[in-house]
Design an enzyme around this catalytic site. Sequence first.
Site, PDB file in Angstrom:
ATOM      1  CD  GLU A 106     -62.833  11.681 -10.479  1.00  0.00           C
ATOM      2  OE1 GLU A 106     -63.243  11.847  -9.433  1.00  0.00           O
ATOM      3  OE2 GLU A 106     -61.239  10.841  -9.836  1.00  0.00           O
TER       4      GLU A 106
ATOM      5  CG  HIS B 164     -58.160   8.532 -11.744  1.00  0.00           C
ATOM      6  ND1 HIS B 164     -56.900   9.128 -11.596  1.00  0.00           N
ATOM      7  CD2 HIS B 164     -59.423   8.762 -11.730  1.00  0.00           C
ATOM      8  CE1 HIS B 164     -57.987  10.404 -11.244  1.00  0.00           C
ATOM      9  NE2 HIS B 164     -59.307   9.530 -11.448  1.00  0.00           N
TER      10      HIS B 164
ATOM     11  CB  CYS C 184     -53.016   8.169 -14.660  1.00  0.00           C
ATOM     12  SG  CYS C 184     -54.787   8.487 -14.201  1.00  0.00           S
TER      13      CYS C 184
ATOM     14  CB  CYS D 264     -51.545  12.840  -8.855  1.00  0.00           C
ATOM     15  SG  CYS D 264     -52.013  13.754 -10.817  1.00  0.00           S
TER      16      CYS D 264
ATOM     17  CG  ASP E 258     -56.101  11.145  -7.942  1.00  0.00           C
ATOM     18  OD1 ASP E 258     -55.400  12.033  -8.994  1.00  0.00           O
ATOM     19  OD2 ASP E 258     -56.567  10.572  -8.004  1.00  0.00           O
ATOM     20  CB  SER E 259     -57.479  15.032  -9.587  1.00  0.00           C
ATOM     21  OG  SER E 259     -57.338  13.812 -10.105  1.00  0.00           O
TER      22      SER E 259
END
Length: 270
Positions: free
Chosen positions: A145, A179, A177, A68, A5-6
């Site tokens: 984040e 997140h 997503c 992701c 993932d990012s």
Amino acid sequence: MGVFDSGVGGLTVLRELYRQLPNESILYFADTARVPYGTRSRHEIVQFGFEILSWMVQQDVKMVVLACNTSDALALETLRREFNLPILGLILPGARAAVQQGRRIGVIATPATAASNAYRRAISEVEANAQVWQVGCPEFVPLVEQNRVHEPYTVEVARQYIEPLLQQQIDTLIYGCTHYPLLAPVIRTILPPTIQLVDPAVHVVAAAAQELDILGLKNNRSPLPTHFCVSGCPQQFAQLSVQWLGCTPVAEKVYLPTVAPPVVSLESVE
């Protein structure tokens, strides 16, 4: 198994892997030096995916889960053509689960995922009568984040993103997503209790379990400890991750190989 993932969003997939496939040894890569992905171009996302998978293949992974949605929406088909191992994305499993819940489906996603229409296409393939509304949420990933989930500002941002979907009288909402389930305490306060929430992480891991069974690749021995790797700052990732993992991961900084993406595949996904 490889998971990437990012940033910390993929931990929602990792938690499902621990729950559904407890014997699998996992290599988790967070591309924290380049987060967020959701505002980047298709060209960049394909390039990043190609670099990460080239590195993961060197680490001898047997399967990769793109944890992701942006990478799934913009790069999955290209990556599948280039790498000879199973690569699973979140969007199709998420779409299948959503149409089992309702027919008026909202999707909150990164701007890149929303603009790709990948969820709308996947849902209409599974259920032609379903209606889909998508909202790009550029601020969500940076807020997670930056560890700002519980700030009043985050509630206000979430309300602005979700309100247009409520006006459409959705009966189902997809976390588009990885997140976004980390924002669940905020999102649940905004949604009426009648709206069904779909977390594609649950369903992509079920698909991974099925695939491992079919290929005879499921591990029945005790797993190795999860190996966490990042492209950015390991300490920052570890500090942010602890609240969702329940322990502080030891993360290693890695330098991805510089590889040229396949020109032919890039042209064919435009």
